[in-house]
Design a protein around this motif. Structure first.
Motif, PDB file in Angstrom:
ATOM      1  N   ALA A 187     -19.243  22.837 -91.599  1.00  0.00           N
ATOM      2  CA  ALA A 187     -19.648  22.800 -90.448  1.00  0.00           C
ATOM      3  C   ALA A 187     -18.564  22.793 -89.256  1.00  0.00           C
ATOM      4  CB  ALA A 187     -20.624  21.316 -90.151  1.00  0.00           C
ATOM      5  N   PHE A 188     -17.604  22.261 -89.660  1.00  0.00           N
ATOM      6  CA  PHE A 188     -16.229  21.921 -88.748  1.00  0.00           C
ATOM      7  C   PHE A 188     -15.874  23.164 -88.369  1.00  0.00           C
ATOM      8  CE2 PHE A 188     -15.879  17.608 -90.324  1.00  0.00           C
ATOM      9  CZ  PHE A 188     -16.137  16.905 -89.240  1.00  0.00           C
ATOM     10  N   ALA A 189     -15.801  24.169 -89.554  1.00  0.00           N
ATOM     11  CA  ALA A 189     -15.164  25.588 -89.239  1.00  0.00           C
ATOM     12  C   ALA A 189     -16.263  26.381 -88.167  1.00  0.00           C
ATOM     13  CB  ALA A 189     -15.163  26.226 -90.584  1.00  0.00           C
ATOM     14  N   ASP A 190     -17.520  26.332 -88.213  1.00  0.00           N
ATOM     15  CA  ASP A 190     -18.231  27.029 -87.389  1.00  0.00           C
ATOM     16  C   ASP A 190     -18.081  26.273 -86.064  1.00  0.00           C
ATOM     17  OD1 ASP A 190     -19.105  28.747 -89.091  1.00  0.00           O
ATOM     18  OD2 ASP A 190     -20.759  27.859 -89.588  1.00  0.00           O
ATOM     19  N   LEU A 191     -18.202  25.032 -85.862  1.00  0.00           N
ATOM     20  CA  LEU A 191     -18.047  24.030 -84.578  1.00  0.00           C
ATOM     21  C   LEU A 191     -17.016  24.476 -84.022  1.00  0.00           C
ATOM     22  CD1 LEU A 191     -19.552  20.887 -85.901  1.00  0.00           C
ATOM     23  CD2 LEU A 191     -20.615  22.339 -83.954  1.00  0.00           C
ATOM     24  N   ALA A 192     -15.550  24.706 -84.664  1.00  0.00           N
ATOM     25  CA  ALA A 192     -14.267  24.819 -84.215  1.00  0.00           C
ATOM     26  C   ALA A 192     -14.412  26.256 -83.366  1.00  0.00           C
ATOM     27  CB  ALA A 192     -13.335  24.700 -85.165  1.00  0.00           C
ATOM     28  N   ASN A 193     -14.899  27.281 -84.143  1.00  0.00           N
ATOM     29  CA  ASN A 193     -14.774  28.534 -83.644  1.00  0.00           C
ATOM     30  C   ASN A 193     -15.481  28.422 -82.257  1.00  0.00           C
ATOM     31  OD1 ASN A 193     -13.348  29.636 -85.437  1.00  0.00           O
ATOM     32  ND2 ASN A 193     -15.140  30.383 -87.021  1.00  0.00           N
ATOM     33  N   TRP A 194     -16.937  27.739 -82.270  1.00  0.00           N
ATOM     34  CA  TRP A 194     -17.864  27.995 -81.267  1.00  0.00           C
ATOM     35  C   TRP A 194     -17.122  27.154 -80.249  1.00  0.00           C
ATOM     36  CZ3 TRP A 194     -22.223  26.269 -84.963  1.00  0.00           C
ATOM     37  CH2 TRP A 194     -22.854  27.281 -85.561  1.00  0.00           C
ATOM     38  N   VAL A 195     -16.612  26.097 -80.143  1.00  0.00           N
ATOM     39  CA  VAL A 195     -16.054  25.363 -79.182  1.00  0.00           C
ATOM     40  C   VAL A 195     -14.881  26.040 -78.543  1.00  0.00           C
ATOM     41  CG1 VAL A 195     -14.614  23.343 -78.921  1.00  0.00           C
ATOM     42  CG2 VAL A 195     -16.767  22.882 -80.111  1.00  0.00           C
ATOM     43  N   MET A 196     -13.884  26.666 -79.501  1.00  0.00           N
ATOM     44  CA  MET A 196     -12.770  27.403 -78.921  1.00  0.00           C
ATOM     45  C   MET A 196     -13.193  28.699 -78.112  1.00  0.00           C
ATOM     46  SD  MET A 196     -10.127  27.236 -82.354  1.00  0.00           S
ATOM     47  CE  MET A 196      -8.996  28.073 -81.450  1.00  0.00           C
ATOM     48  N   GLY A 197     -14.166  29.216 -78.696  1.00  0.00           N
ATOM     49  CA  GLY A 197     -14.661  30.251 -77.791  1.00  0.00           C
ATOM     50  C   GLY A 197     -15.620  30.023 -76.718  1.00  0.00           C
ATOM     51  N   GLY A 198     -15.828  28.819 -76.204  1.00  0.00           N
ATOM     52  CA  GLY A 198     -16.404  28.334 -75.198  1.00  0.00           C
ATOM     53  C   GLY A 198     -17.975  28.370 -75.141  1.00  0.00           C
ATOM     54  N   ASP A 199     -18.585  28.559 -76.691  1.00  0.00           N
ATOM     55  CA  ASP A 199     -20.001  28.715 -76.767  1.00  0.00           C
ATOM     56  C   ASP A 199     -20.574  27.617 -76.809  1.00  0.00           C
ATOM     57  OD1 ASP A 199     -19.689  31.728 -76.962  1.00  0.00           O
ATOM     58  OD2 ASP A 199     -18.883  31.634 -78.865  1.00  0.00           O
ATOM     59  N   ILE A 200     -19.892  26.360 -76.908  1.00  0.00           N
ATOM     60  CA  ILE A 200     -20.704  25.018 -77.141  1.00  0.00           C
ATOM     61  C   ILE A 200     -20.221  24.209 -75.848  1.00  0.00           C
ATOM     62  CG2 ILE A 200     -20.979  22.885 -78.235  1.00  0.00           C
ATOM     63  CD1 ILE A 200     -21.759  24.611 -80.707  1.00  0.00           C
ATOM     64  N   ALA A 201     -21.120  23.859 -75.022  1.00  0.00           N
ATOM     65  CA  ALA A 201     -20.745  22.557 -73.899  1.00  0.00           C
ATOM     66  C   ALA A 201     -21.017  21.232 -74.561  1.00  0.00           C
ATOM     67  CB  ALA A 201     -21.083  22.935 -72.677  1.00  0.00           C
ATOM     68  N   TRP A 202     -20.354  20.222 -74.051  1.00  0.00           N
ATOM     69  CA  TRP A 202     -20.530  18.803 -74.509  1.00  0.00           C
ATOM     70  C   TRP A 202     -20.095  17.983 -73.308  1.00  0.00           C
ATOM     71  CZ3 TRP A 202     -16.220  21.359 -75.939  1.00  0.00           C
ATOM     72  CH2 TRP A 202     -15.093  20.550 -75.932  1.00  0.00           C
ATOM     73  N   ARG A 203     -20.549  16.616 -73.424  1.00  0.00           N
ATOM     74  CA  ARG A 203     -20.518  15.765 -72.464  1.00  0.00           C
ATOM     75  C   ARG A 203     -19.760  14.326 -73.021  1.00  0.00           C
ATOM     76  NH1 ARG A 203     -24.359  15.653 -67.225  1.00  0.00           N
ATOM     77  NH2 ARG A 203     -25.804  15.428 -68.853  1.00  0.00           N
ATOM     78  N   GLU A 204     -18.917  13.818 -72.564  1.00  0.00           N
ATOM     79  CA  GLU A 204     -18.382  12.417 -73.013  1.00  0.00           C
ATOM     80  C   GLU A 204     -18.646  11.519 -72.056  1.00  0.00           C
ATOM     81  OE1 GLU A 204     -14.687  12.910 -73.864  1.00  0.00           O
ATOM     82  OE2 GLU A 204     -14.854  14.601 -75.452  1.00  0.00           O
ATOM     83  N   ASP A 205     -19.567  10.424 -72.519  1.00  0.00           N
ATOM     84  CA  ASP A 205     -19.539   9.336 -71.612  1.00  0.00           C
ATOM     85  C   ASP A 205     -18.877   8.016 -72.004  1.00  0.00           C
ATOM     86  OD1 ASP A 205     -20.561   6.778 -70.477  1.00  0.00           O
ATOM     87  OD2 ASP A 205     -22.698   7.665 -70.101  1.00  0.00           O
TER      88      ASP A 205
END
Length: 341
Positions: A291-309
């Motif tokens: 999962a981390f491998a896919d998530l890292a690719n998506w995050v680095m590619g700007g394909d997943i947004a997230w918010r931190e509170d």
């Protein structure tokens, strides 16, 4: 070194809504790890908060034992190793694990969930949010349990939360049409404008059933439910034949003194041959690197947004948990205690 350890202990089990009154702030002796056996001493830097924590307070059989009265509240966190003879967990390393509501804890490599060193460049906030257990939950719950196919319609409740928002975006990346359910205009706008969902339902101002009729004329193939209650019932009514319902949580029910009965339309599962399945992310921890491998690719590619509170202050830990249940959190709820040294 400080000789006392601040802790928030469970004082009494909540009846109805969890509140700071259920916990007690104490100062305890500093924990003493067995350094020769590979254990380490960890200073807590940041804590994560998830709706599942409410379930850990109930004295019922579950996937983890309930938090005992008089014990520190269980919680994920990121900390820094400050005492170690373990070459795999050296002093100064940032680690992630179950650190609980306390300033210091023992990290045990032989424990059920051992501390894991953060990859270089990953901050505590990122580790607990987009690379945290909520994203692992989203990844495996959607892809392994929901099994979406390109062209499917995917419905996500709690879609603006830390888990739901990642579910919705992974579904989009897999070629699905994605509809989210969230509360409030601001959260719904974020899902549409930033996360690029195809449609959003504001449960605070719109009728979920009526909007599903409008947005899903061909019904829903995969429903990832984080809410339960009336939302789950509405989703069931709009499922397609051979649809898949992923039961991740029921945040609408966690603080009810008397559990709400239902859903009252379960026979639809029979008539439409629908599979409804619950799951727990700890069953997938041995596949976390996938999962981390896919998530890292998506995050680095700007394909997943997230918010931190991110809240701050040890004294505010119990109140920060409560934010999850009154809808004040904007994305992943966390609390900062200290910076790395």
């Amino acid at each position: 070194m400080t000789q006392l350890n601040k802790q928030w202990l469970l004082k009494q089990r909540p009846v109805g809504m969890v509140s700071p009154d259920n916990f007690e702030l104490v100062q305890s002796p500093m924990p003493s790890p067995d350094l020769d056996a590979g254990q380490v001493l960890i200073k807590t830097l940041m804590l994560g908060f998830d709706p599942a924590m409410r379930g850990w307070l109930e004295d019922v059989r579950s996937y983890l034992p309930p938090v005992a009265i008089g014990e520190p509240m269980r919680a994920s966190g990121v900390g820094q190793v400050i005492a170690s003879r373990n070459a795999a967990l050296p002093e100064g390393a940032l680690v992630q694990g179950l650190l609980n509501w306390q300033a210091y804890s023992i990290g045990d490599p032989a424990g059920m969930i051992p501390p894991r060193i953060l990859p270089e460049g990953v901050t505590p906030g990122i580790a607990l949010s987009v690379f945290g257990t909520t994203s692992l939950t989203a990844y495996f719950g959607l892809l392994d349990v929901g099994q979406p196919k390109s062209g499917d319609t995917v419905l996500v409740s709690g879609a603006a939360g830390a888990t739901g928002s990642v579910v919705a975006q992974i579904a989009r990346l897999k070629g699905c049409r994605v509809i989210g359910i969230a509360g409030g205009a601001e959260k719904c706008a974020w899902l549409t404008d930033t996360c690029k969902l195809d449609g959003v339902i504001d449960y605070k101002s719109e009728n979920i059933d009526a909007r599903l009729t409008e947005l899903c004329p061909d019904d829903v193939d995969v429903f990832f439910d984080n809410v339960g209650g009336d939302t789950l019932e509405a989703g069931i009514s709009h499922m397609a034949d051979f649809g898949r319902i992923v039961l991740c949580g029921a945040i609408s029910q966690y603080n009810e003194e008397t559990p709400q009965p239902g859903p009252n339309n379960l026979m639809i599962l029979v008539a439409r041959r629908i599979r409804m399945q619950g799951f727990i992310v700890i069953d997938y921890l041995d596949r976390a690197e996938e999962a981390f491998a896919d998530l890292a690719n998506w995050v680095m590619g700007g394909d997943i947004a997230w918010r931190e509170d991110i809240q701050e202050g040890f004294e505010n830990i119990p109140a920060t948990l409560q934010r999850l249940f009154d809808g004040r959190n904007q994305g992943k709820q966390m609390l900062k205690l200290a910076d790395p040294q």
